[in-house]
Design an enzyme around this catalytic site. Structure first.
Site, PDB file in Angstrom:
ATOM      1  N   THR A 151      25.548   9.782 -10.340  1.00 28.53           N
ATOM      2  CA  THR A 151      25.794   9.412  -9.231  1.00 28.53           C
ATOM      3  C   THR A 151      25.067  10.469  -7.868  1.00 28.53           C
ATOM      4  O   THR A 151      25.635  11.658  -8.523  1.00 28.53           O
ATOM      5  CB  THR A 151      26.583   8.841  -8.275  1.00 28.53           C
ATOM      6  OG1 THR A 151      27.724   9.444  -8.663  1.00 28.53           O
ATOM      7  CG2 THR A 151      27.300   7.676  -9.956  1.00 28.53           C
ATOM      8  N   HIS A 152      24.255   9.890  -7.060  1.00 25.56           N
ATOM      9  CA  HIS A 152      24.042  11.273  -6.145  1.00 25.56           C
ATOM     10  C   HIS A 152      22.432  12.163  -6.883  1.00 25.56           C
ATOM     11  O   HIS A 152      22.734  12.721  -7.174  1.00 25.56           O
ATOM     12  CB  HIS A 152      24.335  11.039  -5.571  1.00 25.56           C
ATOM     13  CG  HIS A 152      25.017  10.187  -4.737  1.00 25.56           C
ATOM     14  ND1 HIS A 152      25.407   9.804  -3.848  1.00 25.56           N
ATOM     15  CD2 HIS A 152      26.708  10.463  -5.055  1.00 25.56           C
ATOM     16  CE1 HIS A 152      26.352   8.999  -3.330  1.00 25.56           C
ATOM     17  NE2 HIS A 152      26.973   9.223  -3.819  1.00 25.56           N
ATOM     18  N   SER A 179     -15.898 -17.524  -3.060  1.00 26.42           N
ATOM     19  CA  SER A 179     -14.561 -17.058  -3.700  1.00 26.42           C
ATOM     20  C   SER A 179     -15.212 -17.042  -5.452  1.00 26.42           C
ATOM     21  O   SER A 179     -14.204 -17.193  -6.564  1.00 26.42           O
ATOM     22  CB  SER A 179     -13.287 -18.008  -4.159  1.00 26.42           C
ATOM     23  OG  SER A 179     -13.587 -18.905  -4.170  1.00 26.42           O
ATOM     24  N   TYR A 218      -4.420 -28.032   4.938  1.00 24.56           N
ATOM     25  CA  TYR A 218      -5.714 -26.663   4.308  1.00 24.56           C
ATOM     26  C   TYR A 218      -6.122 -26.156   5.197  1.00 24.56           C
ATOM     27  O   TYR A 218      -6.600 -26.331   6.222  1.00 24.56           O
ATOM     28  CB  TYR A 218      -7.115 -27.096   3.342  1.00 24.56           C
ATOM     29  CG  TYR A 218      -7.384 -26.294   2.574  1.00 24.56           C
ATOM     30  CD1 TYR A 218      -6.400 -25.989   1.254  1.00 24.56           C
ATOM     31  CD2 TYR A 218      -8.191 -25.684   3.459  1.00 24.56           C
ATOM     32  CE1 TYR A 218      -7.082 -24.914   0.840  1.00 24.56           C
ATOM     33  CE2 TYR A 218      -8.628 -24.826   2.289  1.00 24.56           C
ATOM     34  CZ  TYR A 218      -8.429 -24.269   1.297  1.00 24.56           C
ATOM     35  OH  TYR A 218      -9.456 -22.934   0.356  1.00 24.56           O
ATOM     36  N   ASN A 262      -8.988 -29.043  -2.102  1.00 25.18           N
ATOM     37  CA  ASN A 262      -7.927 -28.796  -1.132  1.00 25.18           C
ATOM     38  C   ASN A 262      -6.503 -28.849  -2.520  1.00 25.18           C
ATOM     39  O   ASN A 262      -6.270 -27.947  -2.992  1.00 25.18           O
ATOM     40  CB  ASN A 262      -7.432 -28.984  -0.462  1.00 25.18           C
ATOM     41  CG  ASN A 262      -8.274 -28.839   0.798  1.00 25.18           C
ATOM     42  OD1 ASN A 262      -8.838 -28.426   0.662  1.00 25.18           O
ATOM     43  ND2 ASN A 262      -7.997 -29.743   2.107  1.00 25.18           N
ATOM     44  N   SER A 267      -2.495  18.624 -19.196  1.00 26.36           N
ATOM     45  CA  SER A 267      -2.777  19.519 -17.960  1.00 26.36           C
ATOM     46  C   SER A 267      -4.302  19.653 -18.054  1.00 26.36           C
ATOM     47  O   SER A 267      -4.424  19.994 -19.264  1.00 26.36           O
ATOM     48  CB  SER A 267      -2.500  20.284 -17.676  1.00 26.36           C
ATOM     49  OG  SER A 267      -3.091  21.003 -16.488  1.00 26.36           O
ATOM     50  N   GLN A 317      -7.724 -19.427   0.529  1.00 27.40           N
ATOM     51  CA  GLN A 317      -8.352 -18.570  -0.237  1.00 27.40           C
ATOM     52  C   GLN A 317      -8.325 -17.154  -1.037  1.00 27.40           C
ATOM     53  O   GLN A 317      -7.907 -16.523  -2.127  1.00 27.40           O
ATOM     54  CB  GLN A 317      -9.872 -18.211  -0.030  1.00 27.40           C
ATOM     55  CG  GLN A 317     -11.517 -18.512  -1.773  1.00 27.40           C
ATOM     56  CD  GLN A 317     -12.301 -18.634  -1.172  1.00 27.40           C
ATOM     57  OE1 GLN A 317     -12.583 -20.003  -0.882  1.00 27.40           O
ATOM     58  NE2 GLN A 317     -13.305 -17.378  -0.434  1.00 27.40           N
ATOM     59  N   ASN A 325       3.237  15.388 -19.696  1.00 22.88           N
ATOM     60  CA  ASN A 325       3.646  15.307 -18.900  1.00 22.88           C
ATOM     61  C   ASN A 325       3.649  13.513 -18.828  1.00 22.88           C
ATOM     62  O   ASN A 325       3.337  12.585 -19.781  1.00 22.88           O
ATOM     63  CB  ASN A 325       2.779  15.682 -17.553  1.00 22.88           C
ATOM     64  CG  ASN A 325       2.420  16.508 -17.135  1.00 22.88           C
ATOM     65  OD1 ASN A 325       3.376  17.628 -16.655  1.00 22.88           O
ATOM     66  ND2 ASN A 325       1.440  16.594 -16.434  1.00 22.88           N
TER      67      ASN A 325
END
Ligand code: ARG
Length: 497
Positions: free
Chosen positions: A168-169, A40, A328, A123, A288, A333, A296
Site C-alpha cells: 500500500t502506498h 467525412s 440532428y 440522419n 535502448s 459527425q 525496458n
C-alpha cells in the site's frame, strides 16, 4: 404510398444543365472552400460495409412494403454488390459515404437509383451504420478482455503458492501471492467486460426508419429493417433515434474504464520488472538505442498511456454532445471518430497486456525474499496477539514498537516487556509467533473469503473460470445472432438480384 408517387431522391431536369448526370441537387450547398471540412468520406471507410448492409435492408423493406417495385429494388441491390466489390476507394466524391454510395448507385442504375433514399434520411442512416459497425468493435473489445482474463487465470493457476510482497502506498504492506494479485485484476476486468456487454445491449437497437427525426409518411416497417440488420429492436421515438449518441458515450466510457484498469495492471508490472520480480518476454520488451544492456517494459508503458487517450476521448465526446439541441446537428459527425479511435487503441492495449502477462516469467526467489521485507508480517502478529485476548489496538501499539526495533522475534519480546510489562510467551505460544512472522504461513493464515490463502484463491479461481465460460457463451451468442442476420439478409437480397 404507391411507387409512382415516390417523388423524392430523383434528379430534377434542371440539375442536368452541366451535362453531368451524377450531379445531385444537394451539390449546390457543398461545393465551396469548406468542401473537405464538411466531408467525412475518409473517416467513413469504417462504415462502408455497414452502409451497404443498411442500404440493402432498407431497399428490401421498401420492396416488401410495395414502396418501390421489385425490379427496381433488384437493380439497386445489384448496384450495391458491384459497389462493394469496387470498394470504398472507388466511390465518387461526396460529403460522406451515404451520399457517395447513393451517387454510385444512381451512376449504375440511372435515375431510379434515387429511389433508394425513399423514406429515410442520412440522419437515421448514419446512426444505423454507426451502431451496426460499433457492435462488431465492441464484441472484439469484449473478446480481448476475455483473453486477458484467461491470461490472468493462467498466471493465478500457476502461482497459487508463489508468495510476493503486497504494497500500500508502494510500501511493503503484507505478503500475498502472485495468484491473488492476478485474480484482483481478473475481477476488475470481469466488470469491464460486463460494462461492455451493457453498452452493447443499448447499441444494438435500430434507429432506421426515423428519417430526418420526424418519421415518414411512407408505410415503413421499422421492425423488419431492425430484424434484417440483426438489431434486437428499434429505438422507438424517431427524434431520439436520429439524435441520441449516448450509446457512443457509454461505449467510450466503458472502454476508458477498461483502459484505466489496464493502466494499473501495466504500472504494477513495470514496477515489478524494475524490482526484478518479473521478467517480460523479449517480444514485449524494447531496448535502448544507446545503452546495450537495457531491456525496458515499453509495451506496458504504452498500455499505461492509452488510458490517457481514452480519457481524452470521453472528455472530447462529452464536450461535443453537451448542450446539443434536438434533433440532428452536424457536430455529431465529429463525435463518431472518438469511438473508432478509442475502440482501436483500447482493444490493442488489452491484447498487448494479455500477451505480456501470459508470457512473463515470475522470479519466485526474488519474490519470496522480498515478501517478508519491511516487517510485512506485522499485521499477522498483531492479529495473533488479538486472537489471544489482547485488544487489537494494544497489540498494534506493541507490534509498532517492535517494528521500530527490527521487527523480529527478539524485538517482539522486548516490546512485550516494554509495553505490556509481561513476557511475550505468557500470553502467546512462541511457535505461533514464529509462524506469523513467516511470509508463507502469514499468507496461508489469511483464508477469509477472497483472501490470498491457497484455498481461498482456489474458490476465486473457480468463480473466475465460471464467469469466463458464461461470458464466452454470451459473446458467441451475440456473434451468431449477427452472422445469422447477415446470412438472412443475403438470402433476401439474392431473391432480387
Ligand atoms: N456524415 C454525417 C454524419 O456523420 C451524416 C449525416 C448528415 N446529415 C445531415 N443532415 N447533414 O453525421
Amino acid at each position: 404510398m404507391s411507387e409512382e408517387s415516390a417523388q423524392f431522391g430523383g434528379l430534377g431536369d434542371d440539375d442536368d444543365a452541366d451535362g453531368d448526370e451524377s450531379v445531385v441537387r444537394r451539390d449546390r450547398f457543398s461545393g465551396g472552400p469548406a468542401r473537405s471540412f464538411l466531408s467525412s468520406l475518409e473517416a467513413d471507410e469504417r462504415i462502408f460495409e455497414a452502409d451497404l448492409e443498411v442500404d440493402r435492408a432498407h431497399v428490401v423493406m421498401l420492396a416488401e412494403q410495395g414502396i418501390i417495385a421489385d425490379d427496381i429494388a433488384g437493380e439497386i441491390l445489384t448496384a450495391l454488390d458491384t459497389i462493394e466489390v469496387s470498394g470504398h476507394g472507388s466511390l465518387p466524391e461526396g460529403e460522406d459515404v451515404h451520399e457517395a454510395i447513393e451517387t454510385a448507385v444512381i451512376d449504375r442504375v440511372g435515375e431510379d437509383g434515387g429511389k433508394m433514399h425513399t423514406a429515410r434520411s442520412r440522419n437515421d442512416e448514419v446512426a444505423a451504420c454507426i451502431r451496426y459497425r460499433l457492435r462488431e468493435d465492441v464484441l472484439e473489445a469484449i473478446e480481448t478482455t476475455l483473453a486477458l482474463r484467461e491470461s490472468l487465470v493462467e498466471v493465478a493457476d500457476a502461482h497459487a503458492e508463489t508468495v510476493m510482497p503486497g504494497y500500500t502506498h508502494l510500501q511493503p504492506a503484507q505478503p500475498t501471492t502472485v495468484a491473488h494479485w492476478a485474480l484482483s485484476y481478473e475481477s476488475a476486468v470481469r466488470r469491464d467486460t460486463a460494462r461492455l456487454f451493457g453498452a452493447y445491449e443499448r447499441i444494438n437497437e435500430s434507429p432506421l426508419g426515423a428519417a430526418a427525426f420526424a418519421g415518414t409518411t411512407f408505410d415503413v416497417d421499422r421492425e423488419r429493417t431492425a430484424e434484417l440488420l440483426g438489431f434486437d429492436g428499434v429505438v422507438e421515438n424517431s427524434m431520439d433515434a436520429a439524435s441520441s449518441r449516448d450509446f457512443l458515450l457509454e461505449t467510450v466510457q466503458a472502454l476508458s474504464t477498461h483502459a484505466t484498469t489496464l493502466s494499473g495492471l501495466a504500472e504494477d508490472v513495470v514496477v515489478f520488472a524494475n524490482r526484478g520480480f518479473v521478467d517480460l518476454a523479449d517480444d514485449y520488451s524494447s531496448t535502448s538505442s544507446i545503452m546495450p544492456q537495457k531491456k525496458n517494459p515499453d509495451t506496458l508503458e504504452l498500455v499505461r498511456a492509452v488510458a490517457g487517450d481514452a480519457a481524452g476521448a470521453v472528455q472530447g465526446l462529452t464536450t461535443t454532445l453537451k448542450g446539443l439541441p434536438r434533433a440532428y446537428n452536424r457536430d455529431l459527425q465529429r463525435a463518431t471518430t472518438h469511438a473508432w479511435e478509442t475502440a482501436d487503441a483500447v482493444t490493442e492495449a488489452s491484447e498487448v497486456a494479455a500477451g505480456a502477462v501470459a508470457t512473463a516469467d515470475w522470479n519466485e526467489d526474488a519474490l519470496a525474499t522480498e515478501a517478508g521485507e519491511g516487517f510485512s508480517t506485522a499485521t499477522g502478529v498483531a492479529d495473533l496477539l488479538a486472537a489471544n485476548g489482547l485488544p487489537f489496538r494494544t497489540a498494534h501499539e506493541m507490534v509498532a514498537v517492535a517494528a521500530e526495533n527490527g521487527g523480529d522475534y527478539d524485538a517482539l519480546e522486548a516490546a512485550a516487556a516494554d509495553v505490556l510489562g509481561e513476557p511475550l510467551e505468557s500470553f502467546v505460544d512462541p511457535a505461533a509467533v514464529e509462524d506469523a512472522l513467516d511470509p508463507s504461513e502469514s499468507v496461508a493464515s489469511r483464508d477469509s473469503t477472497g483472501g490470498p490463502a491457497p484455498e481461498a484463491v482456489a474458490s476465486q479461481l473457480e468463480s473466475a473460470n465460471a464467469a469466463l465460460a458464461d461470458d464466452r457463451g454470451s459473446l458467441a451468442e451475440n456473434r451468431t445472432a449477427l452472422e445469422d442476420a447477415y446470412e438472412a439478409l443475403r438470402a433476401e437480397v439474392n431473391g432480387y438480384v
